[in-house]
Design a protein around this motif. Structure first.
Motif, PDB file in Angstrom:
ATOM      1  N   TRP A  13       0.656  -1.341   0.072  1.00 56.92           N
ATOM      2  CA  TRP A  13      -0.006  -0.155   0.017  1.00 56.92           C
ATOM      3  C   TRP A  13       0.856   1.370   0.094  1.00 56.92           C
ATOM      4  O   TRP A  13       0.658   2.181  -0.820  1.00 56.92           O
ATOM      5  CB  TRP A  13      -1.035  -0.033   1.367  1.00 56.92           C
TER       6      TRP A  13
ATOM      7  N   ASP B 251     -11.563   2.632  -3.203  1.00 57.23           N
ATOM      8  CA  ASP B 251     -12.141   1.766  -3.824  1.00 57.23           C
ATOM      9  C   ASP B 251     -11.011   0.852  -4.557  1.00 57.23           C
ATOM     10  O   ASP B 251     -11.553  -0.439  -4.818  1.00 57.23           O
ATOM     11  CB  ASP B 251     -13.419   2.518  -4.967  1.00 57.23           C
TER      12      ASP B 251
ATOM     13  N   GLN C 247     -21.112   7.181 -14.292  1.00 57.44           N
ATOM     14  CA  GLN C 247     -22.000   7.430 -13.326  1.00 57.44           C
ATOM     15  C   GLN C 247     -22.522   8.997 -13.203  1.00 57.44           C
ATOM     16  O   GLN C 247     -23.523   9.341 -13.053  1.00 57.44           O
ATOM     17  CB  GLN C 247     -22.055   6.741 -12.116  1.00 57.44           C
TER      18      GLN C 247
ATOM     19  N   GLY D 263      -3.954   7.558   4.894  1.00 55.60           N
ATOM     20  CA  GLY D 263      -5.065   6.525   4.891  1.00 55.60           C
ATOM     21  C   GLY D 263      -4.657   5.114   5.384  1.00 55.60           C
ATOM     22  O   GLY D 263      -5.351   4.281   5.153  1.00 55.60           O
ATOM     23  N   GLU D 264      -3.336   4.899   5.383  1.00 57.15           N
ATOM     24  CA  GLU D 264      -2.832   3.625   5.731  1.00 57.15           C
ATOM     25  C   GLU D 264      -3.551   2.893   6.949  1.00 57.15           C
ATOM     26  O   GLU D 264      -3.694   1.545   6.538  1.00 57.15           O
ATOM     27  CB  GLU D 264      -1.383   3.788   6.230  1.00 57.15           C
TER      28      GLU D 264
ATOM     29  N   ALA E  16      -6.851   1.546   5.408  1.00 53.83           N
ATOM     30  CA  ALA E  16      -6.577   0.735   4.372  1.00 53.83           C
ATOM     31  C   ALA E  16      -6.156  -0.697   4.732  1.00 53.83           C
ATOM     32  O   ALA E  16      -6.904  -1.551   4.597  1.00 53.83           O
ATOM     33  CB  ALA E  16      -5.513   1.326   3.452  1.00 53.83           C
ATOM     34  N   VAL E  17      -5.331  -0.734   5.988  1.00 56.30           N
ATOM     35  CA  VAL E  17      -4.828  -1.863   6.480  1.00 56.30           C
ATOM     36  C   VAL E  17      -5.944  -2.488   7.174  1.00 56.30           C
ATOM     37  O   VAL E  17      -6.205  -3.813   7.215  1.00 56.30           O
ATOM     38  CB  VAL E  17      -3.727  -1.495   7.376  1.00 56.30           C
TER      39      VAL E  17
ATOM     40  N   ARG F 164      -9.262  -2.495   6.197  1.00 58.89           N
ATOM     41  CA  ARG F 164     -10.020  -3.014   5.329  1.00 58.89           C
ATOM     42  C   ARG F 164      -9.301  -4.352   4.989  1.00 58.89           C
ATOM     43  O   ARG F 164     -10.038  -5.474   4.660  1.00 58.89           O
ATOM     44  CB  ARG F 164     -10.074  -1.821   4.184  1.00 58.89           C
ATOM     45  N   PHE F 165      -8.134  -4.087   4.744  1.00 59.36           N
ATOM     46  CA  PHE F 165      -7.465  -5.389   4.184  1.00 59.36           C
ATOM     47  C   PHE F 165      -7.668  -6.417   5.386  1.00 59.36           C
ATOM     48  O   PHE F 165      -8.116  -7.764   5.133  1.00 59.36           O
ATOM     49  CB  PHE F 165      -5.852  -5.154   3.939  1.00 59.36           C
TER      50      PHE F 165
ATOM     51  N   THR G  39     -17.368   2.246   1.059  1.00 59.82           N
ATOM     52  CA  THR G  39     -16.460   3.043   0.400  1.00 59.82           C
ATOM     53  C   THR G  39     -16.772   3.597  -1.000  1.00 59.82           C
ATOM     54  O   THR G  39     -16.031   3.974  -1.880  1.00 59.82           O
ATOM     55  CB  THR G  39     -15.153   2.860   0.595  1.00 59.82           C
ATOM     56  N   SER G  40     -18.004   3.121  -1.053  1.00 58.82           N
ATOM     57  CA  SER G  40     -18.253   3.057  -2.751  1.00 58.82           C
ATOM     58  C   SER G  40     -18.578   4.260  -3.227  1.00 58.82           C
ATOM     59  O   SER G  40     -19.398   5.222  -2.775  1.00 58.82           O
ATOM     60  CB  SER G  40     -19.707   2.153  -2.859  1.00 58.82           C
ATOM     61  N   GLY G  41     -17.715   4.624  -4.148  1.00 59.96           N
ATOM     62  CA  GLY G  41     -17.869   5.790  -4.972  1.00 59.96           C
ATOM     63  C   GLY G  41     -18.616   5.413  -6.439  1.00 59.96           C
ATOM     64  O   GLY G  41     -18.749   6.232  -7.174  1.00 59.96           O
ATOM     65  N   SER G  42     -18.813   4.221  -6.502  1.00 55.66           N
ATOM     66  CA  SER G  42     -19.235   3.763  -7.659  1.00 55.66           C
ATOM     67  C   SER G  42     -20.836   3.511  -7.764  1.00 55.66           C
ATOM     68  O   SER G  42     -21.536   3.422  -6.856  1.00 55.66           O
ATOM     69  CB  SER G  42     -18.634   2.524  -8.243  1.00 55.66           C
TER      70      SER G  42
END
Lengths: 188, 270
Positions: A25, A50, A87, B67-68, B71-72, B74-75, B267-270
């Motif tokens: 990371w 994401d 989107q 953000g580490e 992120a970790v 989430r991992f 964390t959906s941005g989609s």
């Protein structure tokens, strides 16, 4: 580059080792973020997160070397960016006022900030001024450290087209910087 | 030459005529984008671009690495809730492979221990890794022994029965604990019972050979490369080192405790 230890780091991450993942990371997140700040400045942070979610999801299945892993990540980042834009256009919202697109105190001119302060954010902002195709290719090569063939695969263009876009982007950046350059001597 | 590459009208006004730099040859362009072109050696008009490249590819800033921990986390959550065990075991069932044999496991373990801890501390990493390594100790990501701490935390969760994870990963972090449990089980079957209780408690009388029912066992077998290889796999766990680390650890990282197998935060941005 993580280098010779990459296979061991990757294998450990694939088994769930958090420190190994953190290594990956830290190695890639800055470039991913910069790429996305060029591609989708208004949502770069979220899309970077994401991107990692999708990378984590596919991590156990990945087989390859470090360049391959880099390519995988930027492919994922690009897909997130494309999805987002699709989107956004579907929503047809002019979501964010242009002034809010950067969270840094806006310098008078990013070109000056690049030359004077060697500011990374300003450099990224300047690259983002390029036409999207040029900006993407230049970022993938300059920031992500990918070669022509890798970039060609990621963006789905022929290598010759990637070269052309790179040349054009560089030339335009040179022009852009020259606009603030005249009185300033560039010294290494 | 100024066709689709033409600058916006306003910008051209600013620049004035005659300032367009030459197009680079491929080799020079490659060196330039790779940051291997010194501004002093750059062709006319490109010295500033060389500086831009240096700025654009500069080492990570602390802001970029902020953000580490998330992120970790989430991992770790993904790892607890089935990554990589599920995909891993499914694959292994179909495709027997020795990829994660004993030697590889030892090599990985040793490499990660030295890479994650010693090397980072010694500043061997490329610059981008350094800022995070520097502020890493708080999150425990860069300290030797933190994986053992995580193991212990995970084991604690299991003993509390608060963790409903489908199975531990017998990967780096969990290896020591699983091996310990497995070895203990050969003699007294005590720790193994804790594993079993959370399963369904139907296997009381058997030796460790019968523990295929246990998710922990399956994970261990997967990591070892087969049920029959667990002994060798665990044997290979450098005893002196792990023993020392098992007792020298601080409090477990908070991400290891009581979070269960929660899904990654949306964390959906989609």
């Amino acid at each position: 580059m993580i280098g010779p230890s990459f296979p061991a780091v990757l294998a450990a991450a694939q088994r769930g080792d958090e420190r190994a993942f953190a290594l990956l990371w830290r190695e890639l997140q800055p470039a991913v973020l910069r790429y996305l700040r060029v591609a989708v400045p208004e949502a770069a942070e979220d899309l970077a997160a994401d991107t990692w979610v999708s990378v984590i999801r596919g991590l156990a299945r990945f087989r390859g070397d470090e360049p391959g892993f880099r390519a995988l990540i930027f492919t994922a980042a690009r897909h997130r960016a494309l999805d987002w834009r699709r989107q956004a256009s579907r929503r047809q919202t002019a979501s964010v006022p242009i002034e809010d697109l950067t969270d840094q105190p806006a310098p008078d001119d990013p070109a000056e900030a690049v030359l004077e302060a060697q500011s990374t954010r300003a450099a990224i902002a300047l690259i983002a001024e390029l036409p999207p195709n040029q900006a993407e290719v230049v970022t993938l090569r300059m920031v992500a450290g990918l070669d022509v063939a890798q970039v060609a695969r990621i963006v789905g263009k022929r290598p010759g087209a990637v070269r052309t876009l790179t040349h054009r982007g560089l030339r335009r950046l040179a022009q852009r910087l020259a606009a603030v350059e005249p009185a300033r001597r560039v010294t290494p | 030459m100024n066709d689709d590459d033409a600058l916006p009208f306003e910008m051209r006004q600013l620049l004035g005529p005659g300032e367009a730099p030459p197009t680079l040859d491929d080799e020079t362009a490659d060196r330039l984008v790779a940051g291997r072109l010194d501004p002093a050696d750059a062709p006319p008009g490109y010295a500033a671009v060389a500086k831009l490249v240096a700025a654009a590819a500069a080492p990570a800033t602390t802001e970029e690495l902020a953000g580490e921990p998330a992120a970790v986390d989430r991992f770790a959550a993904a790892a607890r809730s089935g990554f990589p065990t599920r995909a891993f075991l499914t694959r292994r069932a179909g495709v027997p492979t020795r990829r994660f044999g004993v030697k590889a496991a030892v090599a990985v373990l040793a490499a990660v221990l030295s890479i994650g801890g010693v090397a980072a501390a010694a500043g061997v990493f490329p610059a981008p890794a350094q800022p995070a390594a520097d502020h890493g100790p708080g999150s425990g990501t860069a300290t030797p022994g933190s994986s053992d701490a995580a193991t212990t935390a995970a084991a604690r969760n299991r003993q509390r029965g608060s963790d409903t994870a489908t199975g531990p990963d017998a990967s780096g972090p969990a290896k020591h604990g699983l091996c310990r449990a497995w070895k203990a089980g050969r003699g007294k079957d005590k720790q193994a019972d804790e594993e079993k209780d959370k399963q369904n408690g139907k296997q009381k009388d058997k030796q460790n050979g019968k523990r295929e029912d246990s998710t922990a066992f399956r994970a261990l077998a997967a990591a070892a490369g087969g049920a029959d290889k667990i002994a060798a796999y665990c044997q290979a766990t450098t005893p002196g080192r792990s023993a020392g680390q098992e007792h020298g650890q601080g409090p477990p990282p908070d991400r290891g405790s009581g979070r269960g197998n929660g899904e990654p935060p949306p964390t959906s941005g989609s």
